[in-house]
Design a protein around this motif. Sequence first.
Motif, PDB file in Angstrom:
ATOM      1  N   HIS A  97      -2.715  10.171   4.192  1.00  0.00           N
ATOM      2  CA  HIS A  97      -4.132  10.576   3.674  1.00  0.00           C
ATOM      3  C   HIS A  97      -5.098   9.247   3.888  1.00  0.00           C
ATOM      4  O   HIS A  97      -6.397   9.655   3.890  1.00  0.00           O
ATOM      5  CB  HIS A  97      -3.993  11.212   2.360  1.00  0.00           C
ATOM      6  N   ASP A  98      -4.756   8.158   3.772  1.00  0.00           N
ATOM      7  CA  ASP A  98      -5.478   7.091   3.966  1.00  0.00           C
ATOM      8  C   ASP A  98      -5.419   6.282   5.332  1.00  0.00           C
ATOM      9  O   ASP A  98      -5.919   5.225   5.589  1.00  0.00           O
ATOM     10  CB  ASP A  98      -5.404   6.142   2.851  1.00  0.00           C
ATOM     11  N   TYR A 126       0.723  -1.278  -0.062  1.00  0.00           N
ATOM     12  CA  TYR A 126       0.023  -0.123  -0.134  1.00  0.00           C
ATOM     13  C   TYR A 126       0.857   1.349  -0.027  1.00  0.00           C
ATOM     14  O   TYR A 126       0.549   2.303  -0.559  1.00  0.00           O
ATOM     15  CB  TYR A 126      -0.869  -0.021   1.192  1.00  0.00           C
ATOM     16  N   ASN A 135      -4.755   6.938  -8.382  1.00  0.00           N
ATOM     17  CA  ASN A 135      -5.852   5.746  -8.430  1.00  0.00           C
ATOM     18  C   ASN A 135      -6.200   5.708 -10.057  1.00  0.00           C
ATOM     19  O   ASN A 135      -6.141   4.398 -10.280  1.00  0.00           O
ATOM     20  CB  ASN A 135      -6.964   5.951  -7.656  1.00  0.00           C
TER      21      ASN A 135
HETATM   22 MN   LIG Z   1      -5.664   7.036  -1.487  1.00  0.00          MN
END
Ligand SMILES: [Mn+2]
Length: 197
Positions: free
Chosen positions: A61-62, A34, A136
């Motif tokens: 951010h995640d 990730y 993304n």
């Molecule tokens: Mn993200």
Amino acid sequence: MTKATILTDRFDRALLYATHVHGGQTRKGTAIPYVAHLMAVAGTVLEYGGDEDLAIAALLHDSVEDQGGKARLEDVRNRFGERVARVVEACSDSLADTGAGERKAGWQERKDKYLAHLKTADEDILRVSLADKVHNARAILRDLRKPEIGEKIWSRFSQPKERTLWYYTSLADIFRKKLPGQLAEELGEIVAVLKKG
Ligand SMILES: [Mn+2]
């Protein structure tokens, strides 16, 4: 040349924090760690003029949405400050429903909320969010073009292809209005290619 953006030990600590928080997590439907996504988003933020705080927010951010909800947000605030925490909070599209029950609202409701929120977001939030969506979208395009994946890419998402593309189209439209520039155009271009399949 404009003044160099200097990264300090705060950035180093954020990178280490991100690798711990997301340790063992992979990108949806892939074997990619990730943290590759987090580094890419931070890299894009820096490449398009963001400062250290925004690069740190990109690394984290995640972290709230995926790894810890409100308690994580408070930890991020204590470690990296209010400006970073604000951006991280805004990038978490399910935060309103995490906490006590950790319930995630339905997909459409969450996306509608996130899009509405972007329309009133400030430049800090828009810059990190745009870099996230560009990475993304690029990842989708990359896998769409792999012969062994192709159209199967869409089954990675909880929603059908049309809904996923609707979301990315809506994002691109908002970013082109709210944060016009090269990166917003790039998102629009990638989405256009995705739609052509
Ligand atoms: Mn993200």
